[in-house]
Design a protein around this motif. Sequence first.
Motif, PDB file in Angstrom:
ATOM      1  N   ASN A 127       0.833  -1.203   0.000  1.00  0.00           N
ATOM      2  CA  ASN A 127       0.000   0.000   0.000  1.00  0.00           C
ATOM      3  C   ASN A 127       0.873   1.261   0.000  1.00  0.00           C
ATOM      4  OD1 ASN A 127       0.621   0.939   2.689  1.00  0.00           O
ATOM      5  ND2 ASN A 127      -0.804  -0.590   3.502  1.00  0.00           N
ATOM      6  N   PRO A 128       0.324   2.399  -0.407  1.00  0.00           N
ATOM      7  CA  PRO A 128       1.102   3.635  -0.492  1.00  0.00           C
ATOM      8  C   PRO A 128       1.695   4.087   0.835  1.00  0.00           C
ATOM      9  CG  PRO A 128      -0.922   3.858  -1.739  1.00  0.00           C
ATOM     10  CD  PRO A 128      -1.011   2.560  -1.001  1.00  0.00           C
ATOM     11  N   GLY A 129       1.103   3.716   1.967  1.00  0.00           N
ATOM     12  CA  GLY A 129       1.652   4.092   3.258  1.00  0.00           C
ATOM     13  C   GLY A 129       3.035   3.491   3.481  1.00  0.00           C
ATOM     14  N   VAL A 130       3.180   2.224   3.127  1.00  0.00           N
ATOM     15  CA  VAL A 130       4.470   1.543   3.272  1.00  0.00           C
ATOM     16  C   VAL A 130       5.494   2.166   2.326  1.00  0.00           C
ATOM     17  CG1 VAL A 130       5.648  -0.673   2.981  1.00  0.00           C
ATOM     18  CG2 VAL A 130       3.373  -0.601   4.009  1.00  0.00           C
ATOM     19  N   VAL A 131       5.063   2.479   1.116  1.00  0.00           N
ATOM     20  CA  VAL A 131       5.961   3.062   0.126  1.00  0.00           C
ATOM     21  C   VAL A 131       6.419   4.448   0.574  1.00  0.00           C
ATOM     22  CG1 VAL A 131       6.134   3.817  -2.271  1.00  0.00           C
ATOM     23  CG2 VAL A 131       4.936   1.702  -1.725  1.00  0.00           C
TER      24      VAL A 131
END
Length: 152
Positions: free
Chosen positions: A89-93
């Motif tokens: 997900n974009p949060g991890v990225v």
Amino acid sequence: MKHSITTQTRRSHRGPARRVGRSLALVLPVVLVLSGTLAVTRVNWTGSPAGSVLTASDITSVQSAPKTVVHAPEDVLRDRLMSELHEKNPGVVLTHLQEAVNGHPSLARHCTSIARSLGRAAVRIYGASRAQSYARPVCDTSFATGVLAARG
């Protein structure tokens, strides 16, 4: 009244040393440049004892050899994070982006463009509202700016 006669040296007749000096001043730089150029072509730069003289066929074979492309660190990071965006997900990225910038401060000036690119890609993958939910203040909220740019 008696005048003394002094002998004046004429400047045009200073002797052969002057002519030789002028000739050397003109010829010596040309000779040095040419000898330096020839010396460089004769040096064995490959490390192998054979073939120390560079020929025209060597030049064409070097020019036709495949070239390795060197990518800038910010491009490598952007590509890695874009591929990671498809898996996570974009949060991890965004966390990985922040860690990369903290670890290598030279990447800080590229952080906004990378985050903006990630925001646009997140809209394509997750949709506008879901991508917006992952926005946080990484690189001056550039991720949210990218999401907004891709949205409208």
